[in-house]
Design a protein around this motif. Sequence first.
Motif, PDB file in Angstrom:
ATOM      1  N   ARG A  48     -13.910 -33.181 -51.611  1.00 26.49           N
ATOM      2  CA  ARG A  48     -12.522 -32.881 -51.244  1.00 26.49           C
ATOM      3  C   ARG A  48     -11.741 -32.384 -52.461  1.00 26.49           C
ATOM      4  O   ARG A  48     -10.973 -31.423 -52.373  1.00 26.49           O
ATOM      5  CB  ARG A  48     -11.873 -34.149 -50.666  1.00 26.49           C
ATOM      6  CG  ARG A  48     -10.438 -33.974 -50.194  1.00 26.49           C
ATOM      7  CD  ARG A  48      -9.841 -35.311 -49.772  1.00 26.49           C
ATOM      8  NE  ARG A  48      -8.492 -35.133 -49.216  1.00 26.49           N
ATOM      9  CZ  ARG A  48      -8.226 -35.018 -47.935  1.00 26.49           C
ATOM     10  NH1 ARG A  48      -9.195 -35.057 -47.036  1.00 26.49           N
ATOM     11  NH2 ARG A  48      -6.976 -34.852 -47.519  1.00 26.49           N
ATOM     12  N   ALA A  49     -11.937 -33.051 -53.596  1.00 27.45           N
ATOM     13  CA  ALA A  49     -11.263 -32.637 -54.830  1.00 27.45           C
ATOM     14  C   ALA A  49     -11.677 -31.228 -55.232  1.00 27.45           C
ATOM     15  O   ALA A  49     -10.836 -30.411 -55.642  1.00 27.45           O
ATOM     16  CB  ALA A  49     -11.574 -33.623 -55.950  1.00 27.45           C
ATOM     17  N   ARG A  50     -12.943 -30.940 -55.091  1.00 26.21           N
ATOM     18  CA  ARG A  50     -13.444 -29.607 -55.448  1.00 26.21           C
ATOM     19  C   ARG A  50     -12.853 -28.546 -54.521  1.00 26.21           C
ATOM     20  O   ARG A  50     -12.446 -27.466 -54.964  1.00 26.21           O
ATOM     21  CB  ARG A  50     -14.965 -29.595 -55.360  1.00 26.21           C
ATOM     22  CG  ARG A  50     -15.648 -30.485 -56.393  1.00 26.21           C
ATOM     23  CD  ARG A  50     -15.889 -29.737 -57.691  1.00 26.21           C
ATOM     24  NE  ARG A  50     -16.977 -28.798 -57.506  1.00 26.21           N
ATOM     25  CZ  ARG A  50     -17.076 -27.610 -58.092  1.00 26.21           C
ATOM     26  NH1 ARG A  50     -16.102 -27.175 -58.861  1.00 26.21           N
ATOM     27  NH2 ARG A  50     -18.123 -26.831 -57.892  1.00 26.21           N
ATOM     28  N   GLU A  51     -12.799 -28.843 -53.247  1.00 29.95           N
ATOM     29  CA  GLU A  51     -12.253 -27.880 -52.284  1.00 29.95           C
ATOM     30  C   GLU A  51     -10.767 -27.621 -52.534  1.00 29.95           C
ATOM     31  O   GLU A  51     -10.267 -26.521 -52.266  1.00 29.95           O
ATOM     32  CB  GLU A  51     -12.462 -28.404 -50.858  1.00 29.95           C
ATOM     33  CG  GLU A  51     -13.927 -28.417 -50.425  1.00 29.95           C
ATOM     34  CD  GLU A  51     -14.161 -29.228 -49.167  1.00 29.95           C
ATOM     35  OE1 GLU A  51     -13.154 -29.736 -48.600  1.00 29.95           O
ATOM     36  OE2 GLU A  51     -15.331 -29.390 -48.770  1.00 29.95           O
ATOM     37  N   ALA A  52     -10.067 -28.622 -53.074  1.00 40.37           N
ATOM     38  CA  ALA A  52      -8.633 -28.468 -53.327  1.00 40.37           C
ATOM     39  C   ALA A  52      -8.350 -27.697 -54.613  1.00 40.37           C
ATOM     40  O   ALA A  52      -7.197 -27.323 -54.849  1.00 40.37           O
ATOM     41  CB  ALA A  52      -7.974 -29.838 -53.393  1.00 40.37           C
TER      42      ALA A  52
ATOM     43  N   ALA B 147      -0.919 -29.326 -58.260  1.00 39.96           N
ATOM     44  CA  ALA B 147      -0.103 -29.716 -57.109  1.00 39.96           C
ATOM     45  C   ALA B 147      -0.947 -29.823 -55.848  1.00 39.96           C
ATOM     46  O   ALA B 147      -0.833 -30.791 -55.083  1.00 39.96           O
ATOM     47  CB  ALA B 147       1.045 -28.723 -56.913  1.00 39.96           C
ATOM     48  N   GLU B 148      -1.800 -28.844 -55.648  1.00 41.10           N
ATOM     49  CA  GLU B 148      -2.641 -28.848 -54.443  1.00 41.10           C
ATOM     50  C   GLU B 148      -3.636 -30.001 -54.475  1.00 41.10           C
ATOM     51  O   GLU B 148      -3.867 -30.674 -53.457  1.00 41.10           O
ATOM     52  CB  GLU B 148      -3.385 -27.512 -54.325  1.00 41.10           C
ATOM     53  CG  GLU B 148      -4.183 -27.370 -53.039  1.00 41.10           C
ATOM     54  CD  GLU B 148      -4.824 -25.994 -52.908  1.00 41.10           C
ATOM     55  OE1 GLU B 148      -5.665 -25.829 -52.006  1.00 41.10           O
ATOM     56  OE2 GLU B 148      -4.492 -25.097 -53.712  1.00 41.10           O
ATOM     57  N   VAL B 149      -4.236 -30.242 -55.626  1.00 41.15           N
ATOM     58  CA  VAL B 149      -5.196 -31.337 -55.753  1.00 41.15           C
ATOM     59  C   VAL B 149      -4.504 -32.680 -55.529  1.00 41.15           C
ATOM     60  O   VAL B 149      -5.027 -33.557 -54.827  1.00 41.15           O
ATOM     61  CB  VAL B 149      -5.883 -31.291 -57.135  1.00 41.15           C
ATOM     62  CG1 VAL B 149      -6.635 -32.600 -57.408  1.00 41.15           C
ATOM     63  CG2 VAL B 149      -6.843 -30.110 -57.202  1.00 41.15           C
ATOM     64  N   ARG B 150      -3.329 -32.844 -56.106  1.00 42.73           N
ATOM     65  CA  ARG B 150      -2.601 -34.102 -55.923  1.00 42.73           C
ATOM     66  C   ARG B 150      -2.251 -34.342 -54.454  1.00 42.73           C
ATOM     67  O   ARG B 150      -2.347 -35.467 -53.963  1.00 42.73           O
ATOM     68  CB  ARG B 150      -1.342 -34.103 -56.789  1.00 42.73           C
ATOM     69  CG  ARG B 150      -1.624 -34.335 -58.266  1.00 42.73           C
ATOM     70  CD  ARG B 150      -0.356 -34.365 -59.090  1.00 42.73           C
ATOM     71  NE  ARG B 150      -0.609 -34.876 -60.424  1.00 42.73           N
ATOM     72  CZ  ARG B 150      -0.318 -34.231 -61.551  1.00 42.73           C
ATOM     73  NH1 ARG B 150       0.269 -33.037 -61.496  1.00 42.73           N
ATOM     74  NH2 ARG B 150      -0.591 -34.776 -62.725  1.00 42.73           N
ATOM     75  N   ARG B 151      -1.848 -33.303 -53.756  1.00 47.14           N
ATOM     76  CA  ARG B 151      -1.547 -33.451 -52.329  1.00 47.14           C
ATOM     77  C   ARG B 151      -2.784 -33.872 -51.552  1.00 47.14           C
ATOM     78  O   ARG B 151      -2.728 -34.747 -50.680  1.00 47.14           O
ATOM     79  CB  ARG B 151      -0.986 -32.136 -51.764  1.00 47.14           C
ATOM     80  CG  ARG B 151       0.474 -31.878 -52.094  1.00 47.14           C
ATOM     81  CD  ARG B 151       1.033 -30.755 -51.239  1.00 47.14           C
ATOM     82  NE  ARG B 151       0.371 -29.477 -51.506  1.00 47.14           N
ATOM     83  CZ  ARG B 151       0.774 -28.597 -52.412  1.00 47.14           C
ATOM     84  NH1 ARG B 151       1.843 -28.846 -53.156  1.00 47.14           N
ATOM     85  NH2 ARG B 151       0.118 -27.463 -52.586  1.00 47.14           N
ATOM     86  N   SER B 152      -3.907 -33.258 -51.871  1.00 47.40           N
ATOM     87  CA  SER B 152      -5.149 -33.553 -51.170  1.00 47.40           C
ATOM     88  C   SER B 152      -5.610 -34.987 -51.428  1.00 47.40           C
ATOM     89  O   SER B 152      -6.025 -35.701 -50.502  1.00 47.40           O
ATOM     90  CB  SER B 152      -6.240 -32.568 -51.596  1.00 47.40           C
ATOM     91  OG  SER B 152      -7.446 -32.823 -50.908  1.00 47.40           O
ATOM     92  N   MET B 153      -5.523 -35.420 -52.674  1.00 46.38           N
ATOM     93  CA  MET B 153      -5.943 -36.782 -53.003  1.00 46.38           C
ATOM     94  C   MET B 153      -4.996 -37.814 -52.380  1.00 46.38           C
ATOM     95  O   MET B 153      -5.438 -38.850 -51.879  1.00 46.38           O
ATOM     96  CB  MET B 153      -5.993 -36.959 -54.513  1.00 46.38           C
ATOM     97  CG  MET B 153      -7.060 -36.126 -55.226  1.00 46.38           C
ATOM     98  SD  MET B 153      -8.769 -36.625 -54.803  1.00 46.38           S
ATOM     99  CE  MET B 153      -9.174 -35.434 -53.508  1.00 46.38           C
ATOM    100  N   ALA B 154      -3.712 -37.532 -52.396  1.00 45.35           N
ATOM    101  CA  ALA B 154      -2.748 -38.444 -51.783  1.00 45.35           C
ATOM    102  C   ALA B 154      -2.986 -38.563 -50.283  1.00 45.35           C
ATOM    103  O   ALA B 154      -2.880 -39.647 -49.705  1.00 45.35           O
ATOM    104  CB  ALA B 154      -1.322 -37.974 -52.066  1.00 45.35           C
ATOM    105  N   ALA B 155      -3.327 -37.437 -49.654  1.00 48.97           N
ATOM    106  CA  ALA B 155      -3.600 -37.451 -48.214  1.00 48.97           C
ATOM    107  C   ALA B 155      -4.835 -38.291 -47.894  1.00 48.97           C
ATOM    108  O   ALA B 155      -4.956 -38.828 -46.784  1.00 48.97           O
ATOM    109  CB  ALA B 155      -3.776 -36.024 -47.709  1.00 48.97           C
TER     110      ALA B 155
END
Length: 351
Positions: free
Chosen positions: A291-295, A321-329
């Motif tokens: 998921r982190a890689r995809e973000a 910003a995009e990675v942080r949103r993905s990890m938070a989700a």
Amino acid sequence: MTGVTSRLPEPALAAPAVHPPDEPAVVTVRSPLRISLAGGGTDLPSYSSRYGGLVVGCAIDRYVGVTLFPRDFRGRLRTAVDTTVECDRATNHPHPMVRACLLRAGVDDGCQLASFSDAPSGSGLGGSAAFAVSVLHAAAPGATARRLAETAAAVEIDDLGRAVGKQDHYLAAYGGIRLLRFHPSGRVDPQPLELPAAVRAGLEARLLLFYSGTSRDAGAVLAEQNERTRSGNDDALRRLHAIRSIADEMVSALERRDLAAIGHLVNEHWSLKSGLGSRISSPRLQALHDRAREAGASGAKLLGSGGGGFLLLVCPPERHAEVRRSMAAAGLRELPFRLADGGSRAIRMPL
């Protein structure tokens, strides 16, 4: 290699005592947590005693703190670590890690000890090593970094019989960004990597930490890898040889200021490491990595032994910003940090 200092000073971690050494004093210590960029696993004696290990690691400005108060009204031992415990002597302390640290430190009774940490236990940031170094340093404020690292490692490896290496103990004691060489003789050389300011800033700007929400016991996770290495398993040795080579490549990338290569090397490291044992990864943990890689992260790996704990991401600043949103989700909490130069530090306050 250029950029690596070969001289290995062993500075005292505290100024010479102004007061008599037998004068009672409160001692407060902080020892840094750490991240490893490459080479983790090659510091285990099952590998390093035969082939020599190599680890690139960094201390961070997140800490384990310990305060040792040398008196107790009832003459007992009182500790506040994970829980508050009162007992008559250190030999009767119910927590194996606390008991082993106290005994090595020569702390027996008639005192109080409290511990604090910036991260949960079992999170892959070297917290148990930082705790051991802190307790030992509180008991001996003038100890050298090497003495602290070696004694703390002996607590975990010899006293507790855990299948761990010494990288965490050396980074907690010395701090900084270091290339740690583990010789078959058992000698450890904690060589500082003196990076140009722009390279250090660029590296720091690309590193993010997210907690997977799962803690684990590093020794238990590493036991399978340790046994496979001891028995000469071809796949395990192939992977560890490759991980050791990645540590060399990591130093080369930093020296030539190729920060874009860092993410690829971290990702390659995880690909090799995740196959070293059945408990290092899981479908959920691998899904978080992916998921982190995809973000937008260029590299990702679980720190420490794996099995949970913190996920280290290498990510271009424009994708943060995009990675942080993905990890938070995904329910992951970030631990902000910066790289730290200092190792364990002690302050002594006479009573």
